[in-house]
Enzyme design. Structure first.
Site, PDB file in Angstrom:
ATOM      1  N   LYS A   1       0.772  -1.301   0.005  1.00 49.18           N
ATOM      2  CA  LYS A   1      -0.023   0.155  -0.049  1.00 49.18           C
ATOM      3  C   LYS A   1       0.944   1.296   0.204  1.00 49.18           C
ATOM      4  CE  LYS A   1      -4.420  -1.823   1.505  1.00 49.18           C
ATOM      5  NZ  LYS A   1      -4.003  -3.281   1.560  1.00 49.18           N
TER       6      LYS A   1
HETATM    7  C1  LIG Z   1      -4.459  -4.212   0.825  1.00 47.96           C
HETATM    8  C2  LIG Z   1      -3.682  -5.586   0.838  1.00 47.96           C
HETATM    9  C3  LIG Z   1      -3.893  -6.636  -0.351  1.00 47.96           C
HETATM   10  C4  LIG Z   1      -5.111  -6.448  -1.104  1.00 47.96           C
HETATM   11  O1  LIG Z   1      -5.002  -5.492  -2.158  1.00 47.96           O
HETATM   12  P1  LIG Z   1      -6.406  -4.841  -2.782  1.00 47.96           P
HETATM   13  O2  LIG Z   1      -5.973  -3.894  -3.771  1.00 47.96           O
HETATM   14  O3  LIG Z   1      -7.404  -4.312  -1.557  1.00 47.96           O
HETATM   15  O4  LIG Z   1      -7.135  -6.306  -3.580  1.00 47.96           O
HETATM   16  C5  LIG Z   1      -3.098  -7.663  -0.535  1.00 47.96           C
HETATM   17  N1  LIG Z   1      -2.193  -7.789   0.542  1.00 47.96           N
HETATM   18  C6  LIG Z   1      -1.623  -6.946   1.406  1.00 47.96           C
HETATM   19  C7  LIG Z   1      -0.695  -7.027   2.189  1.00 47.96           C
HETATM   20  C8  LIG Z   1      -2.571  -5.590   1.480  1.00 47.96           C
HETATM   21  O5  LIG Z   1      -1.982  -4.838   2.639  1.00 47.96           O
END
Ligand SMILES: *Cc1c(COP(=O)(O)O)cnc(C)c1O
Length: 466
Positions: free
Chosen positions: A115
């Protein structure tokens, strides 16, 4: 209206076209839909040539979406800040695991989860937009861990922005909590809610609809429906193809994406629409499998969320699925609105056959259970010497099921395993080594306020924060 990548409409069709800055600062469109660019820019084959620098690929992929909505040089400054926070020169290095199987590492940033890639850009670009308009922005978000940590790291000390993060008290991991609470920034307020994540989300919804809080300026949420965050995730798909070419593999890859709100996966689909050679997308979900059931069975239906080891993917109504439906319906806002309004009201909706076929042409979906996730963590260590987080394990399990005759398979690795030591250590018999960004948290003082899970307490805390 002439279509252009820097003009945005809502998936629900009832919003005047707007520009990147407005889509960025608003997050959700005023009619309850999600912003989409009115055209996809085209990347030429040179875009993913081997040896290209991340910032250059990102500039090429993202600049058309911004147009002249931000001050000159805004994107360059944002990318400079982003790449400075990632240790590897590739930013998102591609690792070869075995013949035809690769892993794209997205966790080398300030909070050790993917993120960071979108959030760092969103913060820098928001600051540029607010500087230009002279406005202030208050952001509120509920978090089960990763989003809050990435948001705090990104928005701490950002001019013209205040950030309020609600996490469930004593229900986030100590590392995640300390990532949020040890940041010494006067513009960040951490609220620990005596309740669960759903309580936090409910309080955020209440705050967002409280008109009195708007006196301070713009009021919005940091969440994965923000178009700017999606745009910030396109470059690493381009980079993956460039790195694959540098390893001598020129066939189009299949991407396997560990999926929660479908933001990450949709960014990949956008990259393909822009011309990136991709042989297919697989959305790998955990037991919260609404998306997989929709794609595989043709019925999009809500179920109660269950807690899994891949906690950042514990999502039962993936918000960016609406963008996929909008695209797959031939950009039909009436079809999109009806489908999601029916889902919201009834909890289930059957996908029309033509739409379902169009969705399946974009992405396939696989659900991975908890036992398989654990055995995949063990397999990754035994077969390749890799210590992986549960989210990555979900993707790797699905990736090993993909026919490699389709093309080389790339699993996205979304978090450093040390963030999820409590799930990884029992499988491997040792705790993953923390990366520098986690070691550096040390025993710095924490700052957060514990509140009751009620709207009055949340409002009072926000009012008291200036
Ligand atoms: C948010 C997140 C995801 C999922 O991503 P999306 O864009 O919500 O599908 C997968 N792995 C981790 C570690 C995350 O923080």
């Amino acid at each position: 209206m002439t279509s252009s990548p820097d003009r945005y409409v809502s998936t629900r069709g009832d919003t005047a076209p707007t520009d990147f800055a407005e889509a960025l600062l608003r997050g959700m469109a005023p009619d309850g839909g999600l912003y989409m660019p009115t055209a996809w820019p085209t990347l030429g084959v040179d875009a993913w040539a081997p040896g290209r620098v991340y910032a250059d690929m990102a500039t090429q992929a993202m600049a058309p979406f911004i147009g002249d909505a931000l001050p000159a040089g805004a994107l360059d400054r944002a990318l400079e800040r982003l790449t400075a926070g990632f240790a590897p020169p590739e930013v998102t290095p591609l690792r070869r695991l075995e013949d035809g199987l690769y892993m794209l590492e997205l966790f080398h940033g300030p909070t050790a989860a993917f993120k960071d890639l979108a959030m760092q850009l969103a913060a820098a670009l928001s600051s540029e937009a607010l500087q230009a308009s002279g406005e202030q922005l208050t952001l509120v978000t509920a978090t089960s861990g990763d989003t809050g940590a990435a948001a705090v790291a990104a928005f701490a000390n950002t001019e013209r922005v205040r950030l309020i993060v609600l996490h469930p008290h004593e229900r986030v991991s100590p590392v995640q909590r300390r990532q949020m609470t040890t940041v010494d920034a006067p513009n960040v307020l951490n609220l620990a809610v005596r309740g669960d994540f759903d309580d936090c989300q409910r309080l955020v919804k209440g705050l967002l609809s409280d008109e009195s809080l708007r006196a301070h300026g713009r009021f919005s949420s940091v969440n994965s429906i923000n178009w700017a965050r999606l745009a910030g995730q396109i470059p690493y798909y381009v980079s993956a193809v460039s790195q694959l070419a540098a390893m001598g593999e020129i066939r189009a890859p299949v991407f396997v994406v560990p999926t929660g709100n479908f933001g990450d996966a949709f960014a990949g689909i956008a990259a393909r629409k822009m011309g990136l050679p991709v042989a297919g997308f697989v959305a790998a979900v955990n037991q919260n499998d609404a998306l997989a059931r929709a794609i595989n069975d043709g019925v999009y239906a809500r179920k109660a969320a269950v807690e899994t080891a891949s906690v950042s993917m514990d999502v039962q109504a993936p918000s960016n699925f609406e963008r996929l439906v909008f695209e797959a319906s031939g950009r039909d806002p009436a079809v999109t609105r009806t489908l999601f309004e029916t889902f919201a009201a009834a909890g289930a909706v059957t996908l029309p056959p033509v739409l379902l076929a169009a969705l399946r042409a974009q992405v396939s979906a696989v659900s991975v259970d908890e036992a398989t996730t654990r055995s995949e963590i063990a397999h990754a260590y035994a077969a390749w010497g890799q210590v992986v987080c549960p989210h990555t394990a979900v993707a790797l399990s699905a990736a090993r099921g993909v026919d490699r005759a389709l093309g080389p398979v790339i699993a996205l690795s979304t978090a450093h395993p040390a963030k999820f030591g409590k799930d990884v250590a029992p499988v491997l018999g040792f705790a993953p080594d923390p990366p520098k960004v986690i070691r550096d948290l040390g025993d710095r003082a924490e700052r957060f306020e514990v509140i009751a899970a009620d709207a009055g307490a949340a409002l009072a805390a926000v009012r008291g924060f200036s």
